[in-house]
Write a protein that holds these residues in place. Structure first.
Motif, PDB file in Angstrom:
ATOM      1  N   TYR A 135      -3.441  -1.080  -2.374  1.00  0.00           N
ATOM      2  CA  TYR A 135      -2.345  -0.987  -1.405  1.00  0.00           C
ATOM      3  C   TYR A 135      -1.291  -2.061  -1.669  1.00  0.00           C
ATOM      4  CZ  TYR A 135       0.148  -1.503   3.008  1.00  0.00           C
ATOM      5  OH  TYR A 135       1.126  -1.637   3.943  1.00  0.00           O
ATOM      6  N   SER A 162       0.485   5.873   2.649  1.00  0.00           N
ATOM      7  CA  SER A 162      -0.157   7.187   2.576  1.00  0.00           C
ATOM      8  C   SER A 162      -1.329   7.161   1.607  1.00  0.00           C
ATOM      9  CB  SER A 162       0.866   8.239   2.155  1.00  0.00           C
ATOM     10  OG  SER A 162       1.907   8.345   3.098  1.00  0.00           O
ATOM     11  N   CYS A 163      -1.115   6.571   0.444  1.00  0.00           N
ATOM     12  CA  CYS A 163      -2.195   6.473  -0.544  1.00  0.00           C
ATOM     13  C   CYS A 163      -3.351   5.632   0.001  1.00  0.00           C
ATOM     14  CB  CYS A 163      -1.673   5.872  -1.843  1.00  0.00           C
ATOM     15  SG  CYS A 163      -0.529   6.922  -2.753  1.00  0.00           S
ATOM     16  N   GLY A 207      -6.798   7.396   0.568  1.00  0.00           N
ATOM     17  CA  GLY A 207      -7.853   6.845  -0.271  1.00  0.00           C
ATOM     18  C   GLY A 207      -8.999   6.271   0.545  1.00  0.00           C
TER      19      GLY A 207
END
Length: 281
Positions: free
Chosen positions: A243, A257-258, A262
């Motif tokens: 992140y 979002s990732c 994740g």
């Protein structure tokens, strides 16, 4: 709301309630609080294990803040027999009145206070919001039959649109008046939005039949939600370097979002692995 739909019309003795529900959640709370307590000691050099410190942290709920829901759930389960009698004995009009009262007092009165600057005495409202959501889930999930459900989808859609538009307007007004955006205003229309989303999902599932493969996938993920809730903090800790890297090299929305997707996926994998252990399945 799902708890209200599933449990408020289910007859069970207080003994079984403590044995099957309260006892199980209590054990989970203790074990995972201990897990995160030990994890925090491992991540902070110089920290040492203290049984007294652990129990103080667990009783106060400070070991893992996301576990607030487990404490709340235990509290609701403790009074579930009384809430069950209240829900089952109430007429449809009385349950609708409770829904209407909650929306007026928590959303309408708060919005009026914000717009006018008038201070509203909090003693006007005595119904706990979480009890409200239990009763709302029971009413929307159990009291409205399938024949009536299909004709009320427009009401749910209107509630969602109203809550989103209303939130945007209120936040914008706050920015013009105070020169800043207030995060506290984002939950102003939460009761309206929650009821609308719950109802639209129920209406969709009643009206449309999804494929068996998709249904199995949803049920499989749904069966892992509790485990994901317990393990998502571990996944977030492990994915924090990713992140931070994305934050420095991309833009915020993509990085966030990732990070969220994740963390969800990694916690899902952990839960699936734990479900294969006989004692934990």
């Amino acid at each position: 709301m799902i708890t209200g739909t599933l449990l408020l019309d289910k007859e069970e003795s207080i003994r079984n309630l403590y044995k099957k529900r309260i006892g199980r959640i209590g054990i989970v709370l203790i074990l995972f609080s201990l897990f995160y307590y030990c994890l925090n000691i491992y991540r902070n050099e110089g920290s040492t294990f203290s049984l007294t410190s652990f129990f103080k942290g667990m009783t106060s709920g400070s070991i893992q803040e996301s576990f607030w829901y487990l404490y709340l759930y235990l509290g609701l389960l403790a009074v579930l027999p009384l809430l069950r009698r209240m829900a089952v004995a109430s007429k449809d009009d009385e349950l609708k009145y409770i829904l209407f009262l909650q929306i007026i007092l928590e959303t309408g009165i708060r919005a009026l206070s914000f717009l006018t600057g008038a201070e509203i005495n909090g003693n006007l409202y005595v119904l706990n919001r979480y009890v409200f959501y239990l009763l709302a889930g029971y009413y929307l999930g159990r009291r409205i039959d399938t024949d009536r459900a299909s004709g009320l989808y427009a009401t749910g859609a209107a509630a969602i649109i109203l809550s989103l538009v209303g939130t945007c307007i209120i936040v914008r007004i706050g920015w013009h008046r105070d020169g800043m955006y207030s995060q506290g205003l984002l939950d102003l229309f939460t009761p309206v939005l929650t009821l609308g989303v719950f109802w639209e999902i129920r209406w969709f599932c009643l009206k449309y039949r999804i494929s068996e493969r998709l249904e199995r996938g949803i049920c499989e993920i749904g069966g892992c939600v509790f485990g994901i809730y317990l393990l998502e903090q571990l996944a977030r800790i492990q994915l924090l370097p990713l992140y931070l890297y994305l934050t420095e090299n991309t833009f915020g929305v993509l990085a966030c979002s990732c990070y969220v997707i994740g963390s969800f996926g990694l916690a899902l994998i952990y839960t699936e692995l734990l479900k294969r252990i006989p004692l934990l399945s």
